[in-house]
Write a protein that holds these residues in place. Structure first.
Motif, PDB file in Angstrom:
ATOM      1  N   PHE A  63     -75.764  14.306  21.234  1.00 24.44           N
ATOM      2  CA  PHE A  63     -75.441  12.910  21.875  1.00 24.44           C
ATOM      3  C   PHE A  63     -76.448  11.879  21.583  1.00 24.44           C
ATOM      4  CE2 PHE A  63     -77.249  15.064  25.411  1.00 24.44           C
ATOM      5  CZ  PHE A  63     -77.967  14.053  25.858  1.00 24.44           C
ATOM      6  N   ARG A  64     -76.035  10.652  21.595  1.00 26.95           N
ATOM      7  CA  ARG A  64     -76.813   9.457  21.534  1.00 26.95           C
ATOM      8  C   ARG A  64     -76.469   8.616  22.576  1.00 26.95           C
ATOM      9  NH1 ARG A  64     -77.513   8.088  15.051  1.00 26.95           N
ATOM     10  NH2 ARG A  64     -78.840   9.755  14.429  1.00 26.95           N
ATOM     11  N   LEU A  65     -77.166   8.218  23.700  1.00 24.57           N
ATOM     12  CA  LEU A  65     -76.646   6.935  24.561  1.00 24.57           C
ATOM     13  C   LEU A  65     -76.401   5.568  23.930  1.00 24.57           C
ATOM     14  CD1 LEU A  65     -79.059   7.930  27.594  1.00 24.57           C
ATOM     15  CD2 LEU A  65     -76.897   8.902  27.054  1.00 24.57           C
ATOM     16  N   GLY A  66     -75.241   5.159  24.460  1.00 27.19           N
ATOM     17  CA  GLY A  66     -75.146   3.691  23.819  1.00 27.19           C
ATOM     18  C   GLY A  66     -75.580   2.668  24.878  1.00 27.19           C
ATOM     19  N   SER A  67     -75.427   1.558  24.486  1.00 26.99           N
ATOM     20  CA  SER A  67     -75.554   0.268  25.319  1.00 26.99           C
ATOM     21  C   SER A  67     -74.411  -0.142  26.246  1.00 26.99           C
ATOM     22  CB  SER A  67     -75.811  -1.061  24.605  1.00 26.99           C
ATOM     23  OG  SER A  67     -74.536  -1.515  23.988  1.00 26.99           O
ATOM     24  N   VAL A  68     -74.908  -0.456  27.576  1.00 27.55           N
ATOM     25  CA  VAL A  68     -73.885  -0.733  28.423  1.00 27.55           C
ATOM     26  C   VAL A  68     -74.173  -2.280  28.927  1.00 27.55           C
ATOM     27  CG1 VAL A  68     -73.510  -0.073  30.898  1.00 27.55           C
ATOM     28  CG2 VAL A  68     -74.188   1.693  29.401  1.00 27.55           C
TER      29      VAL A  68
END
Length: 251
Positions: free
Chosen positions: A220-225
């Motif tokens: 996984f890669r974290l996205g922007s929020v």
């Protein structure tokens, strides 16, 4: 980091975990009170954009979009409206894209008409991979090591690895558990000592019967929020690979 989770029926899960079965229309909720979990998953064939909206936090009421609000996802010039999906006690919004390769970028917009604002999350897909070991239907003793290997590793990303077990009980019933290993280094190999897992230590297990184990590996890669979402909102893109029917013997 490891987590042990007991698997239960959906209605019981809603009660135990604190998940709400109530639904609130988005027109009745201020933007800052909307908690979101927006994620993209791929099993290697396509990709699914999923958005969950709750009131205040992940345990709050499900939020159903009013006619004046909408969720949209874009990959390049291809834009789709996320469609409502409802199961036993949850509401989310989904769209499917053909694209699923490494570095594919997804832009998810939540258009709020009442506040005249658009909330934007951006997510990027990590590289695909395959599980190399173990093999489907392979058998292990609960005193052995389970060695998980995967292809195309890259230390730039992280993985979550989940083992889900189904075991027979002495009273004839069945018990399910899941043990999750979080933020595993993406170096191509994880070794698990099966004799350390609580899922195989319950004194109520029928040791004459084998347990069935399924494996889920998520890179996984974290996205922007968007900062206008409620605190604790999430965004993540993942490649998921599954392996079923591993047998664990208890004697």
């Amino acid at each position: 980091m490891r987590k042990l989770t007991c698997l239960v029926l959906p209605f019981a899960l809603a009660t135990i975990s604190g998940c709400s079965t109530e639904t609130t229309e988005s027109d009745n909720v201020k933007t800052r009170a909307i908690w979101s979990n927006i994620y993209v998953t791929s099993g290697g064939y396509d990709s699914r954009v999923i958005a969950e909206l709750n009131l205040t936090d992940e345990f709050g009421n499900n939020i159903s979009l009013s006619s004046s609000d909408k969720l949209e996802a874009s990959v390049g010039s291809d834009t789709k409206t996320l469609e409502k999906h409802t199961d036993v006690f949850d509401v989310d919004y989904r769209a499917i894209f053909d694209e699923h390769s490494e570095n594919t970028q997804y832009v998810v917009n939540f258009v709020r008409s009442e506040d005249n604002v658009t909330l934007t999350n951006t997510l990027t897909m990590p590289a695909p991979f395959e599980i190399l070991a173990p093999q489907k239907s392979q058998s292990f003793s609960n005193s052995e090591q389970l060695v998980i290997e995967w292809s195309n590793h890259s230390t730039a990303d992280k993985l979550d690895v989940t083992l889900s077990s189904t075991c027979k009980l002495k009273d004839g019933g069945t018990q399910g558990n899941a043990e999750k290993f979080e933020n595993v280094t993406d170096d191509g190999k994880l070794t698990i000592d099966l004799d350390t897992l609580d899922m195989f230590k319950d004194e109520n297990l029928n040791t004459r019967q084998n347990c069935s184990v399924n494996l889920l590996v998520e890179r996984f890669r974290l996205g922007s929020v968007d900062s206008n979402y409620a605190s604790g909102s999430k965004s993540r893109a993942s490649q998921q690979r599954r392996l079923d029917d591993i047998t664990i013997t208890l004697r």
